[in-house]
Write an enzyme that holds these catalytic residues in place. Structure first.
Site, PDB file in Angstrom:
ATOM      1  N   LYS A  89     -36.519   4.014  27.473  1.00  0.00           N
ATOM      2  CA  LYS A  89     -36.071   5.399  27.575  1.00  0.00           C
ATOM      3  C   LYS A  89     -35.468   5.554  28.972  1.00  0.00           C
ATOM      4  CE  LYS A  89     -36.135   9.847  28.567  1.00  0.00           C
ATOM      5  NZ  LYS A  89     -35.776  10.345  29.919  1.00  0.00           N
ATOM      6  N   GLY A 114     -41.912   6.577  37.958  1.00  0.00           N
ATOM      7  CA  GLY A 114     -41.522   7.954  38.202  1.00  0.00           C
ATOM      8  C   GLY A 114     -42.545   8.662  39.053  1.00  0.00           C
ATOM      9  N   GLU A 134     -31.412  10.523  31.522  1.00  0.00           N
ATOM     10  CA  GLU A 134     -30.239  11.217  31.002  1.00  0.00           C
ATOM     11  C   GLU A 134     -29.219  11.497  32.106  1.00  0.00           C
ATOM     12  OE1 GLU A 134     -33.484  11.166  28.648  1.00  0.00           O
ATOM     13  OE2 GLU A 134     -33.450  12.296  30.534  1.00  0.00           O
ATOM     14  N   CYS A 143     -38.841   4.991  46.294  1.00  0.00           N
ATOM     15  CA  CYS A 143     -40.285   5.216  46.409  1.00  0.00           C
ATOM     16  C   CYS A 143     -40.892   4.513  47.615  1.00  0.00           C
ATOM     17  CB  CYS A 143     -40.988   4.772  45.126  1.00  0.00           C
ATOM     18  SG  CYS A 143     -40.600   3.084  44.632  1.00  0.00           S
ATOM     19  N   GLU A 160     -45.877   2.723  38.017  1.00  0.00           N
ATOM     20  CA  GLU A 160     -45.315   2.612  39.364  1.00  0.00           C
ATOM     21  C   GLU A 160     -44.879   4.010  39.747  1.00  0.00           C
ATOM     22  OE1 GLU A 160     -43.060   2.798  42.293  1.00  0.00           O
ATOM     23  OE2 GLU A 160     -41.536   1.766  41.106  1.00  0.00           O
ATOM     24  N   LEU A 161     -45.694   4.673  40.571  1.00  0.00           N
ATOM     25  CA  LEU A 161     -45.541   6.103  40.809  1.00  0.00           C
ATOM     26  C   LEU A 161     -45.032   6.392  42.222  1.00  0.00           C
ATOM     27  CD1 LEU A 161     -48.817   7.168  38.967  1.00  0.00           C
ATOM     28  CD2 LEU A 161     -46.523   6.819  38.028  1.00  0.00           C
ATOM     29  N   GLU A 187     -44.062  14.051  48.813  1.00  0.00           N
ATOM     30  CA  GLU A 187     -43.066  12.990  48.882  1.00  0.00           C
ATOM     31  C   GLU A 187     -41.670  13.605  49.006  1.00  0.00           C
ATOM     32  OE1 GLU A 187     -41.800   8.928  46.474  1.00  0.00           O
ATOM     33  OE2 GLU A 187     -42.724  10.582  45.368  1.00  0.00           O
ATOM     34  N   TRP A 215     -33.944   7.765  37.504  1.00  0.00           N
ATOM     35  CA  TRP A 215     -32.516   7.854  37.790  1.00  0.00           C
ATOM     36  C   TRP A 215     -32.115   7.205  39.109  1.00  0.00           C
ATOM     37  CZ3 TRP A 215     -32.618  10.200  42.396  1.00  0.00           C
ATOM     38  CH2 TRP A 215     -33.587  11.165  42.652  1.00  0.00           C
ATOM     39  N   ASN A 216     -33.061   6.899  39.993  1.00  0.00           N
ATOM     40  CA  ASN A 216     -32.656   6.471  41.338  1.00  0.00           C
ATOM     41  C   ASN A 216     -32.151   5.031  41.389  1.00  0.00           C
ATOM     42  OD1 ASN A 216     -35.334   5.687  40.809  1.00  0.00           O
ATOM     43  ND2 ASN A 216     -35.851   5.601  42.979  1.00  0.00           N
TER      44      ASN A 216
END
Length: 476
Positions: free
Chosen positions: A174, A227, A177, A283, A249-250, A380, A150-151
């Site tokens: 995906k 995420g 929401e 991130c 990509e975490l 984080e 969402w960011n």
């Protein structure tokens, strides 16, 4: 406003077959701004079937056609950028300036992969006998399932979409929401550039249900996720069980090291921009500020002035320098981190709480003298908190920088090229800025090490993760 966001399946925008919807909230004032369709299992099965058919058609298109499509798509995105930027502000809360930059960057990503599509070179291998021909050719890996956060709703999706389409893959996206509006409009614009039905799909719904169903399907051959580390590990396990290719990509917890020979004013200015961009919900946002002892007090005072200059408000207000957090969960998380740090001996220099009134705001915050066992130095933060600690030696700073399991971004500020080289070689991170915060452009690799994931979503290597290599040995 009353946005109604449907699903895109097999080239058709449609409601959920179950007629279920999820609400969309403006984080700046907590008002309802619409709803998004919640995909059912039947919708996901239809999306998978369409992706399989779309892949069969798209993989046969020439690289020149794919390249031309992506260039046309980039032009259309520029044409409709302002409309989508406003949508981003409404649903995500970021400033309009930041939203415009996100859209401009999306066009550049599309153009970058338009050119990379034409450079999927194979290779010849010298044979051991004159009657042999040996070579390697690259082929699209297959339908892709992409999971985006969402960011940065468009920025994170376009990297996956552009790479997949450039390689010849179909893709089901995906989206989040919580921020579905601008992404849906963005994909609608991409469709207008002339994609065959089924090549690009879009679904929303319960994240766990969707990821489990798509990853388990034999149709999907590649997973791309952006995420949290915890969710990334779960999806990696699911994908690994089915031998699916993955890009992850975490999370990150970026150290920002300021040495005693740094240009302090310039260092703090750059770090302030990077810290409070998108309200710290990035991130690669610097989160552990490690300042060498001789500059420590001056750095705290300087960053306090920077933080207090960030006026909070609606992203459409020209006076606003920082918008709200995305949801009330983030506000509660920020307060918990501050309270824990203070309880363990840290000092709130400025901020440290949510203001009164509507909206998911949290004040730009500076914490000083943060101990190593504080949660904010071990989790984080993903918000507008700059946590400061002093260091004495370079070795001490490097040890702290590498202490945590993440390794996405790191920043070092020093006036010594030799010192910068030493830190660059010692830091365990996929992205390193030496007196610089220039990261995330299409031509640059973007990915981490350790618990920050693997594979790159930018630069010359990005396309490789959407291609399979086939070796051919042929007798003539």
């Amino acid at each position: 406003m009353n946005y109604q966001v449907p699903l895109l399946i097999d080239g058709q925008w449609r409601d959920s077959s179950s007629q279920e919807w999820l609400d969309i909230t403006n984080p700046a004032d907590e008002s309802s701004i619409g709803r998004v369709a919640k995909a059912s299992r039947a919708d996901l099965d239809a999306a998978l079937a369409a992706a399989q058919t779309g892949f069969a058609a798209w993989r046969k298109t020439s690289v020149m056609e794919r390249s031309a499509y992506l260039r046309k798509a980039a032009a259309l995105v520029r044409e409709h950028a302002e409309e989508m930027a406003l949508m981003l502000v409404h649903e995500q809360g970021k400033r309009l300036t930041e939203a415009r930059i996100e859209l401009s960057g999306a066009s550049e990503v599309l153009e970058w992969f338009a050119e990379e599509a034409r450079r999927c070179y194979g290779s010849m291998i010298p044979p051991r006998s004159p009657e042999l021909r040996q070579y390697v050719q690259h082929e699209p890996v297959g339908p892709v399932a992409a999971f985006t956060p969402w960011n940065f709703p468009i920025n994170q999706a376009v990297r996956k979409i552009a790479a997949a389409l450039a390689a010849g893959c179909s893709i089901i996206v995906k989206g989040s929401e919580e921020t579905p509006v601008a992404l849906a409009r963005f994909i609608q614009v991409l469709e207008q550039a002339g994609l065959p039905a089924g090549v690009l799909g879009l679904v929303y719904g319960v994240p766990g249900d969707i990821s489990e169903h798509l990853i388990a399907s034999p149709v999907v051959r590649k997973i791309s996720f952006t995420g949290s580390t915890s969710v990334g590990k779960l999806l990696s396990a699911q994908a690994g069980a089915a031998m699916k290719r993955m890009s992850m990509e975490l999370g990150g917890h970026a150290p920002a090291i300021v040495c005693d020979d740094a240009d302090l004013a310039r260092s703090l200015k750059l770090l302030g921009v990077q810290k409070f961009w998108n309200a710290g919900q990035a991130c690669i946002s610097p989160s552990r500020f490690l300042v060498q002892a001789p500059l420590y007090d001056e750095a705290i005072a300087g960053f306090q002035r920077i933080a207090e200059g960030y006026v909070m408000g609606n992203g459409l207000d020209k006076a606003t320098r920082m918008g709200p957090l995305a949801n009330p969960r983030r506000v509660a998380a920020m307060q918990a981190l501050v309270d824990d740090a203070v309880a363990k001996g840290a000092r709130v220099v400025t901020g440290g709480k949510a203001p009164d009134g509507k909206g998911y705001f949290f004040a730009p915050t500076v914490l000083a003298d943060v101990p190593q066992d504080a949660r904010i130095f071990n989790e984080e933060p993903f918000g507008p908190i700059a946590a400061f600690a002093r260091f004495d030696s370079d070795a001490q700073a490097l040890q702290e920088a590498n202490r945590l399991p993440w390794g996405l971004a790191a920043y070092v500020f020093t006036g010594s090229a030799t010192r910068g080289e030493w830190f660059k070689n010692g830091i365990e991170s996929g992205l390193v800025g030496i007196n610089s915060i220039a990261m995330g452009y299409p031509e640059q690799p973007f990915g981490g090490v350790k618990d920050s994931g693997y594979a790159s979503e930018g630069g010359a290597d990005a396309l490789a993760f959407y291609l399979s290599s086939k070796f051919v040995s042929q007798t003539i």
